[in-house]
Design a protein around this motif. Structure first.
Motif, PDB file in Angstrom:
ATOM      1  N   GLY A   1       0.820  -1.212   0.000  1.00  0.00           N
ATOM      2  CA  GLY A   1       0.000   0.000   0.000  1.00  0.00           C
ATOM      3  C   GLY A   1       0.850   1.256   0.000  1.00  0.00           C
ATOM      4  O   GLY A   1       2.079   1.175  -0.055  1.00  0.00           O
ATOM      5  N   PRO A   2       0.218   2.461  -0.005  1.00  0.00           N
ATOM      6  CA  PRO A   2      -1.215   2.701   0.163  1.00  0.00           C
ATOM      7  C   PRO A   2      -2.033   2.355  -1.075  1.00  0.00           C
ATOM      8  O   PRO A   2      -1.499   2.363  -2.188  1.00  0.00           O
ATOM      9  N   ILE A   3      -3.320   2.080  -0.869  1.00  0.00           N
ATOM     10  CA  ILE A   3      -4.235   1.771  -1.957  1.00  0.00           C
ATOM     11  C   ILE A   3      -5.276   2.890  -2.019  1.00  0.00           C
ATOM     12  O   ILE A   3      -5.985   3.141  -1.039  1.00  0.00           O
ATOM     13  N   ILE A   4      -5.369   3.550  -3.175  1.00  0.00           N
ATOM     14  CA  ILE A   4      -6.332   4.629  -3.370  1.00  0.00           C
ATOM     15  C   ILE A   4      -7.378   4.149  -4.376  1.00  0.00           C
ATOM     16  O   ILE A   4      -7.032   3.730  -5.485  1.00  0.00           O
ATOM     17  N   ALA A   5      -8.653   4.200  -3.988  1.00  0.00           N
ATOM     18  CA  ALA A   5      -9.745   3.773  -4.869  1.00  0.00           C
ATOM     19  C   ALA A   5     -10.661   4.971  -5.127  1.00  0.00           C
ATOM     20  O   ALA A   5     -11.052   5.670  -4.193  1.00  0.00           O
ATOM     21  N   SER A   6     -10.997   5.196  -6.397  1.00  0.00           N
ATOM     22  CA  SER A   6     -11.862   6.323  -6.733  1.00  0.00           C
ATOM     23  C   SER A   6     -12.892   5.900  -7.772  1.00  0.00           C
ATOM     24  O   SER A   6     -12.667   4.972  -8.551  1.00  0.00           O
ATOM     25  N   ASP A   7     -14.011   6.607  -7.761  1.00  0.00           N
ATOM     26  CA  ASP A   7     -15.056   6.362  -8.751  1.00  0.00           C
ATOM     27  C   ASP A   7     -15.805   7.667  -8.970  1.00  0.00           C
ATOM     28  O   ASP A   7     -15.934   8.490  -8.054  1.00  0.00           O
ATOM     29  N   ILE A   8     -16.300   7.851 -10.182  1.00  0.00           N
ATOM     30  CA  ILE A   8     -17.053   9.054 -10.505  1.00  0.00           C
ATOM     31  C   ILE A   8     -18.446   9.033  -9.891  1.00  0.00           C
ATOM     32  O   ILE A   8     -19.080  10.083  -9.731  1.00  0.00           O
ATOM     33  N   ASP A   9     -18.925   7.857  -9.518  1.00  0.00           N
ATOM     34  CA  ASP A   9     -20.281   7.665  -8.994  1.00  0.00           C
ATOM     35  C   ASP A   9     -20.252   7.638  -7.459  1.00  0.00           C
ATOM     36  O   ASP A   9     -19.669   6.730  -6.864  1.00  0.00           O
ATOM     37  N   PRO A  10     -20.889   8.605  -6.795  1.00  0.00           N
ATOM     38  CA  PRO A  10     -20.889   8.607  -5.324  1.00  0.00           C
ATOM     39  C   PRO A  10     -21.506   7.351  -4.718  1.00  0.00           C
ATOM     40  O   PRO A  10     -21.078   6.903  -3.643  1.00  0.00           O
ATOM     41  N   VAL A  11     -22.503   6.771  -5.394  1.00  0.00           N
ATOM     42  CA  VAL A  11     -23.110   5.535  -4.888  1.00  0.00           C
ATOM     43  C   VAL A  11     -22.082   4.407  -4.880  1.00  0.00           C
ATOM     44  O   VAL A  11     -21.988   3.634  -3.919  1.00  0.00           O
ATOM     45  N   ALA A  12     -21.300   4.315  -5.949  1.00  0.00           N
ATOM     46  CA  ALA A  12     -20.264   3.292  -6.012  1.00  0.00           C
ATOM     47  C   ALA A  12     -19.244   3.486  -4.894  1.00  0.00           C
ATOM     48  O   ALA A  12     -18.782   2.507  -4.286  1.00  0.00           O
ATOM     49  N   VAL A  13     -18.897   4.735  -4.606  1.00  0.00           N
ATOM     50  CA  VAL A  13     -17.922   5.001  -3.546  1.00  0.00           C
ATOM     51  C   VAL A  13     -18.481   4.590  -2.187  1.00  0.00           C
ATOM     52  O   VAL A  13     -17.760   4.021  -1.356  1.00  0.00           O
ATOM     53  N   GLU A  14     -19.766   4.823  -1.961  1.00  0.00           N
ATOM     54  CA  GLU A  14     -20.391   4.371  -0.709  1.00  0.00           C
ATOM     55  C   GLU A  14     -20.337   2.856  -0.593  1.00  0.00           C
ATOM     56  O   GLU A  14     -20.046   2.305   0.475  1.00  0.00           O
ATOM     57  N   VAL A  15     -20.636   2.172  -1.690  1.00  0.00           N
ATOM     58  CA  VAL A  15     -20.571   0.708  -1.698  1.00  0.00           C
ATOM     59  C   VAL A  15     -19.133   0.251  -1.450  1.00  0.00           C
ATOM     60  O   VAL A  15     -18.880  -0.678  -0.681  1.00  0.00           O
ATOM     61  N   ALA A  16     -18.180   0.916  -2.108  1.00  0.00           N
ATOM     62  CA  ALA A  16     -16.770   0.570  -1.934  1.00  0.00           C
ATOM     63  C   ALA A  16     -16.348   0.721  -0.471  1.00  0.00           C
ATOM     64  O   ALA A  16     -15.694  -0.168   0.103  1.00  0.00           O
ATOM     65  N   GLN A  17     -16.723   1.831   0.146  1.00  0.00           N
ATOM     66  CA  GLN A  17     -16.365   2.056   1.547  1.00  0.00           C
ATOM     67  C   GLN A  17     -16.974   0.996   2.448  1.00  0.00           C
ATOM     68  O   GLN A  17     -16.331   0.523   3.398  1.00  0.00           O
ATOM     69  N   SER A  18     -18.225   0.603   2.147  1.00  0.00           N
ATOM     70  CA  SER A  18     -18.879  -0.437   2.934  1.00  0.00           C
ATOM     71  C   SER A  18     -18.148  -1.769   2.804  1.00  0.00           C
ATOM     72  O   SER A  18     -17.924  -2.475   3.800  1.00  0.00           O
ATOM     73  N   ASN A  19     -17.754  -2.114   1.580  1.00  0.00           N
ATOM     74  CA  ASN A  19     -17.034  -3.372   1.361  1.00  0.00           C
ATOM     75  C   ASN A  19     -15.659  -3.358   2.018  1.00  0.00           C
ATOM     76  O   ASN A  19     -15.215  -4.353   2.604  1.00  0.00           O
ATOM     77  N   VAL A  20     -14.971  -2.222   1.911  1.00  0.00           N
ATOM     78  CA  VAL A  20     -13.647  -2.097   2.524  1.00  0.00           C
ATOM     79  C   VAL A  20     -13.745  -2.299   4.036  1.00  0.00           C
ATOM     80  O   VAL A  20     -12.932  -3.017   4.645  1.00  0.00           O
ATOM     81  N   ALA A  21     -14.754  -1.693   4.653  1.00  0.00           N
ATOM     82  CA  ALA A  21     -14.944  -1.853   6.095  1.00  0.00           C
ATOM     83  C   ALA A  21     -15.293  -3.294   6.449  1.00  0.00           C
ATOM     84  O   ALA A  21     -14.765  -3.848   7.428  1.00  0.00           O
ATOM     85  N   ALA A  22     -16.173  -3.923   5.658  1.00  0.00           N
ATOM     86  CA  ALA A  22     -16.588  -5.302   5.932  1.00  0.00           C
ATOM     87  C   ALA A  22     -15.433  -6.279   5.822  1.00  0.00           C
ATOM     88  O   ALA A  22     -15.440  -7.335   6.457  1.00  0.00           O
ATOM     89  N   ASN A  23     -14.423  -5.922   5.017  1.00  0.00           N
ATOM     90  CA  ASN A  23     -13.251  -6.789   4.851  1.00  0.00           C
ATOM     91  C   ASN A  23     -12.107  -6.414   5.793  1.00  0.00           C
ATOM     92  O   ASN A  23     -11.004  -6.954   5.660  1.00  0.00           O
ATOM     93  N   GLY A  24     -12.347  -5.478   6.713  1.00  0.00           N
ATOM     94  CA  GLY A  24     -11.315  -5.086   7.671  1.00  0.00           C
ATOM     95  C   GLY A  24     -10.150  -4.349   7.055  1.00  0.00           C
ATOM     96  O   GLY A  24      -9.026  -4.414   7.569  1.00  0.00           O
ATOM     97  N   LEU A  25     -10.414  -3.623   5.954  1.00  0.00           N
ATOM     98  CA  LEU A  25      -9.325  -2.967   5.222  1.00  0.00           C
ATOM     99  C   LEU A  25      -9.451  -1.442   5.224  1.00  0.00           C
ATOM    100  O   LEU A  25      -8.833  -0.765   4.405  1.00  0.00           O
ATOM    101  N   ALA A  26     -10.235  -0.908   6.158  1.00  0.00           N
ATOM    102  CA  ALA A  26     -10.470   0.540   6.171  1.00  0.00           C
ATOM    103  C   ALA A  26      -9.189   1.337   6.366  1.00  0.00           C
ATOM    104  O   ALA A  26      -9.087   2.481   5.902  1.00  0.00           O
ATOM    105  N   LYS A  27      -8.200   0.763   7.025  1.00  0.00           N
ATOM    106  CA  LYS A  27      -6.928   1.463   7.226  1.00  0.00           C
ATOM    107  C   LYS A  27      -5.972   1.301   6.052  1.00  0.00           C
ATOM    108  O   LYS A  27      -4.942   1.969   6.002  1.00  0.00           O
TER     109      LYS A  27
END
Length: 289
Positions: A172-198
């Motif tokens: 890392g670091p790993i930077i993830a971006s998307d033009i769609d705010p909904v996709a970013v919300e989903v991405a953040q949720s998945n990252v948290a669910a996988n214990g990778l928020a840090k």
């Protein structure tokens, strides 16, 4: 809630995207607009418009006439629990060392696999599509060959499955971006669910527009699983944001489009390292010259 769709076809990719852009001003306001190539060699493209209230048939007729398209077919879409439906139908996906699954299949993760938990939500990238699967396979091969570059960007991240896969195998670091705010919300949720928020930071941005991307560039590896037109448009920015010995993994490319993407990226200082075809889709691994 009942929703509505309106579908038409017309000739040519550019014409289809022009029509889609014009439809954004339609009232009632569409909740989504999609552009897809009709993969039968006809040269036709489908434009789909989606609404939460009945669309104006007269206005759609004017749009189809102005853009030399077929008349729109308007359909009512009955309410359905799509998330539950997808969860029932999507089986886990194996891509090298990676095992992509929903929570309902958590008990199926092999002991030696890297598990990526992706719930069925409103964002692209469950691993079942040939583009996401291709990216995971290319990443797996790159790691097997000894790649260990620390800085990674996932442009157009969708569910962030690629960013999370990279976080498991690269420092890392790993930077993830998307033009769609909904996709970013989903991405953040998945990252948290996988214990990778840090480990994975998610931002809303077009291309390389997020400050976090500029702060961390140049990157050793960049994913871009989007579509051919934006991939081609991003080629100069890719070259400017990847390290001299870095790589880009490009997908969202139909097999017949791959040569053009390779040509454009070659003109921007990349060389083709690997090309992987899965059904109709090609994933490209390209290295910075």
């Amino acid at each position: 809630m009942t929703t509505y769709s309106a579908l038409t076809t017309l000739t040519g990719e550019d014409a289809a995207y022009r029509m889609a852009e014009a439809l954004e001003a339609l009232l009632p306001e569409p909740t989504g607009i999609g552009v897809f190539e009709v993969e039968d060699g006809s040269g036709l493209w489908e434009v789909g418009v989606y609404f939460t209230e009945a669309p104006d048939a007269g206005a759609l007729a004017v749009f189809s006439a102005l853009h030399d398209a077929k008349p729109f077919t308007i359909s009512e879409i009955p309410e359905q629990d799509w998330v539950s439906k997808v969860q029932r139908e999507l089986a886990p996906v194996v891509a090298g060392r990676f095992f992509v699954h929903g929570a309902h299949d958590a008990d199926k993760v092999p002991d030696d696999a890297i598990a990526l938990l992706i719930e069925a939500q409103m964002a692209f990238g469950t691993g079942h599509h040939g583009t996401t699967l291709g990216c995971l396979r290319v990443l797996d091969g790159l790691i097997a060959d000894g790649f260990a570059g620390p800085k990674v960007a996932d442009i157009g991240c969708g569910t962030a499955v690629l960013a999370m896969a990279a976080a498991h195998v690269l420092p890392g670091p790993i930077i993830a971006s998307d033009i769609d705010p909904v996709a970013v919300e989903v991405a953040q949720s998945n990252v948290a669910a996988n214990g990778l928020a840090k480990r994975v930071q998610c931002f809303t941005a077009a291309g390389f527009g997020a400050k976090a991307l500029a702060d961390h560039a140049p990157f050793d590896l960049i994913f871009a699983n989007i579509l051919k037109p934006p991939l081609i448009g991003l080629a100069p920015e890719m070259a400017a944001n990847v390290a001299d010995d870095g790589y880009v993994i490009l997908s969202g490319i139909l097999n017949e489009q791959a040569d053009e993407v390779v040509r454009i990226y070659s003109q921007n200082g990349f060389n083709l390292v690997e090309s992987v075809q899965i059904v109709d889709w090609t994933t490209l691994l390209m290295g910075r010259n």
